[in-house]
Scaffold this active site. Structure first.
Site, mmCIF file in Angstrom:
data_model
loop_
_atom_site.group_PDB
_atom_site.id
_atom_site.type_symbol
_atom_site.label_atom_id
_atom_site.label_comp_id
_atom_site.label_asym_id
_atom_site.label_seq_id
_atom_site.Cartn_x
_atom_site.Cartn_y
_atom_site.Cartn_z
ATOM 1 N N HIS A 19 3.682 -2.193 3.377
ATOM 2 C CA HIS A 19 3.081 -1.347 4.940
ATOM 3 C C HIS A 19 4.521 -1.028 5.432
ATOM 4 C CE1 HIS A 19 -1.162 -3.449 4.707
ATOM 5 N NE2 HIS A 19 -1.292 -2.109 4.449
ATOM 6 N N ARG A 92 0.415 3.606 -4.594
ATOM 7 C CA ARG A 92 1.297 2.562 -5.240
ATOM 8 C C ARG A 92 1.084 2.767 -6.823
ATOM 9 N NH1 ARG A 92 -1.766 -1.812 -2.094
ATOM 10 N NH2 ARG A 92 -3.438 -0.132 -2.184
ATOM 11 N N SER A 130 -2.791 -6.034 0.590
ATOM 12 C CA SER A 130 -2.915 -7.294 1.484
ATOM 13 C C SER A 130 -4.157 -7.980 0.854
ATOM 14 C CB SER A 130 -3.868 -6.386 2.565
ATOM 15 O OG SER A 130 -3.045 -5.797 3.380
HETATM 16 N N1 LIG Z 1 2.352 -2.364 -0.966
HETATM 17 C C1 LIG Z 1 2.062 -1.023 -0.681
HETATM 18 N N2 LIG Z 1 2.997 -0.151 -0.650
HETATM 19 C C2 LIG Z 1 2.709 1.216 -0.105
HETATM 20 N N3 LIG Z 1 1.529 1.437 0.454
HETATM 21 C C3 LIG Z 1 0.704 0.554 0.588
HETATM 22 C C4 LIG Z 1 0.714 -0.615 0.350
HETATM 23 N N4 LIG Z 1 -0.072 -1.477 0.480
HETATM 24 C C5 LIG Z 1 -1.105 -0.660 1.209
HETATM 25 N N5 LIG Z 1 -0.551 0.674 1.405
HETATM 26 C C6 LIG Z 1 -1.215 1.836 1.979
HETATM 27 O O1 LIG Z 1 -1.089 1.471 3.296
HETATM 28 C C7 LIG Z 1 -2.446 2.191 3.563
HETATM 29 C C8 LIG Z 1 -3.249 1.068 4.491
HETATM 30 O O2 LIG Z 1 -3.799 0.090 3.442
HETATM 31 P P1 LIG Z 1 -4.758 -0.881 3.751
HETATM 32 O O3 LIG Z 1 -4.076 -1.859 4.831
HETATM 33 O O4 LIG Z 1 -5.020 -1.645 2.608
HETATM 34 O O5 LIG Z 1 -5.911 -0.328 4.400
HETATM 35 P P2 LIG Z 1 -7.170 0.363 3.821
HETATM 36 O O6 LIG Z 1 -8.562 -0.329 4.027
HETATM 37 O O7 LIG Z 1 -7.076 1.739 4.420
HETATM 38 O O8 LIG Z 1 -6.899 0.486 2.225
HETATM 39 C C9 LIG Z 1 -2.948 2.970 2.462
HETATM 40 O O9 LIG Z 1 -2.662 4.150 2.605
HETATM 41 C C10 LIG Z 1 -2.568 2.098 1.211
HETATM 42 O O10 LIG Z 1 -2.463 2.929 0.298
HETATM 43 MG MG LIG Z 2 -6.360 -1.053 0.790
#
Ligand SMILES: Nc1ncnc2c1ncn2[C@@H]1O[C@H](COP(=O)(O)OP(=O)(O)O)[C@@H](O)[C@H]1O
Ligand SMILES: [Mg+2]
Length: 177
Positions: A19, A92, A130
């Site tokens: 993130h 990803r 996460s």
């Molecule tokens: N390791 C990562 N690298 C890049 N983007 C990420 C990563 N982890 C999550 N994201 C991106 O961050 C955003 C929020 O993810 P997340 O917190 O899992 O919420 P959601 O419930 O919307 O999936 C999404 O666009 C997700 O693809």
């Molecule tokens: Mg997610």
């Protein structure tokens, strides 16, 4: 020139280095970036909204054009409220693509002027989520390098028994840490 405000919506339960990688990249191309935590009644989060907000605020304090907010309802409605022209999302692997494409297309149908912008994290975070962080932490595995130290500490506090076990293992001579 018109200022471009972007929102970066997500659950952030907890925030990971993936993130933060995206937030840093986003802060470089948008004039303003709002990290927007979705209040999602369907998900049963490990960290409360307040906890996630406090962590994200501390972690993004050095980025002057980044702020943290909480929203519920449709992403497009929230974007309109804060006058955002773009939604930042992370991709990803190919597995993210199909769902993200669906969401982007639905949002475009709901609000044609709102653009979704996808960014890729640094390679070392491309397998990081996460959910995995929560699972590994719960089972006592090391999440060092995957989340900021502050998040590691908060996880440790929340999952006390599992983490204690991990620390005990590390102490044993002859065993790999
Ligand atoms: N390791 C990562 N690298 C890049 N983007 C990420 C990563 N982890 C999550 N994201 C991106 O961050 C955003 C929020 O993810 P997340 O917190 O899992 O919420 P959601 O419930 O919307 O999936 C999404 O666009 C997700 O693809
Ligand atoms: Mg997610």
């Amino acid at each position: 020139m018109k200022k471009v405000i972007a929102i970066y919506p997500g659950s952030f339960d907890p925030p990971t280095n993936g993130h933060l990688d995206l937030i840093e990249r986003g802060s470089k191309i948008f004039d303003e970036l709002i990290v927007a935590i979705l209040r999602n009644p369907d998900k049963n989060p490990l960290f409360s909204l307040g906890e996630r907000r406090a962590m994200l605020e501390a972690l993004t304090a050095d980025f002057k054009n980044v702020r943290v907010d909480v929203f519920d309802g449709l992403t497009v409605d929230y974007a309109a409220r804060v006058k955002a022209g773009a939604v930042l999302r992370g991709i990803r692997a190919l597995s993210d693509y199909e769902y993200e494409l669906q969401m982007a297309m639905m949002n475009r149908k709901l609000q044609p002027d709102l653009e979704t912008v996808f960014m890729m994290p640094a390679e070392q975070y491309s397998y990081l989520s996460s959910r995995l962080v929560r699972e590994v932490a719960k089972l006592g595995g090391s999440i060092q390098d995957l989340v900021p130290e502050m998040v590691e500490r908060r996880l440790r506090e929340k999952l006390d028994p599992a983490i204690k076990l991990q620390d005990a293992r590390k102490m044993k001579p002859g065993k790999r840490a």
